[in-house]
Write an enzyme that holds these catalytic residues in place. Sequence first.
Site, PDB file in Angstrom:
ATOM      1  N   ASP A  67       0.693  -1.540  -0.193  1.00 25.05           N
ATOM      2  CA  ASP A  67       0.120  -0.171   0.158  1.00 25.05           C
ATOM      3  C   ASP A  67       0.937   0.894  -0.182  1.00 25.05           C
ATOM      4  OD1 ASP A  67       0.933  -0.393   2.662  1.00 25.05           O
ATOM      5  OD2 ASP A  67      -0.708  -0.485   3.593  1.00 25.05           O
ATOM      6  N   ASN A 136      -7.328  -2.123  14.087  1.00 25.16           N
ATOM      7  CA  ASN A 136      -8.910  -2.504  13.875  1.00 25.16           C
ATOM      8  C   ASN A 136      -8.543  -3.694  12.546  1.00 25.16           C
ATOM      9  OD1 ASN A 136      -7.410  -1.507  11.525  1.00 25.16           O
ATOM     10  ND2 ASN A 136      -9.141   0.010  11.327  1.00 25.16           N
ATOM     11  N   HIS A 138      -7.069  -4.451   9.936  1.00 23.03           N
ATOM     12  CA  HIS A 138      -6.954  -4.161   9.078  1.00 23.03           C
ATOM     13  C   HIS A 138      -5.710  -5.386   8.349  1.00 23.03           C
ATOM     14  CE1 HIS A 138      -4.782  -0.066   9.229  1.00 23.03           C
ATOM     15  NE2 HIS A 138      -4.109  -0.979   8.962  1.00 23.03           N
ATOM     16  N   GLU A 143      -9.261  -1.824   5.320  1.00 25.69           N
ATOM     17  CA  GLU A 143     -10.158  -1.469   6.695  1.00 25.69           C
ATOM     18  C   GLU A 143     -11.360  -2.465   6.731  1.00 25.69           C
ATOM     19  OE1 GLU A 143      -8.453   0.091   8.209  1.00 25.69           O
ATOM     20  OE2 GLU A 143      -8.461   2.280   8.140  1.00 25.69           O
TER      21      GLU A 143
END
Length: 242
Positions: A67, A136, A138, A143
């Site tokens: 990413d 979280n 990811h 996400e």
Amino acid sequence: MKIIHAESYDDLSRKAAEIIAAQIKSKPDSVLGLATGSSPVGTYKELVKMYESGELDFSRISSINLDEYVGLDGTSDQSYRFFMNDNLFDHVNIDKSNTNVPNGKAEDRDAECSRYNALRSEIGPIDMQLLGIGENVHIGFNEPSDEFIYETHVVTLTDSTIMANSRLFADPADVPRYAMTVGMETIMTAKKVLLVANGAKKAQALRDTVSGPVTPRVPASILQQHPDVTIIADAEALSLIK
Ligand code: GLP
């Protein structure tokens, strides 16, 4: 999933680097899927040491990073391209033209996502995908959402990710709001996945990855459907897993 217990962050980094080194030795033209974040920093340090001691040769390796932040180019010290150069590529004999990170400055983001997505079949599939994990849950910047997204895409970062990553920026307001990330297809078609996690902050995320339901609300849970996943984690990160 195979879970390897590490005694410390250094131990985790050594163990992860040994697995990647074995991959490189067994297939010197491996395609590595690479990750940023603080979790793999020690792994990269160990790989650099192995290269410096003459144990590893990166000359035929290619890489596909997960990413990049939208709006940052490789000269920005917060960009993931900068991170990769700084932590690994500048210190080993990899041919940088064989390393791939999404172009966060691309004017046509959709075209950049399509170009990047095609890499997984053009130079891939990835032989070994290294992953960290977000608090979280990811992976890359996939996400939590209503559905798994399989292709490379632009993502609006969640508040929790912006908050978690703001520690790396001088001013939290500087954290980009958007990123480009490979989708689940690139990760799930990797032949092997190696996930590294340390610290109590990752405990819930790891538990949900390993034993919760497979749901796009818990992006890493999709790894339960991958045939060859190794997780290396310390006691704190594994504290919620029986
Ligand atoms: C970023 C990256 C992820 C990484 C995560 C965790 O959001 N996009 O690939 O896994 O951070 O980072 P850290 O290892 O610093 O906790």
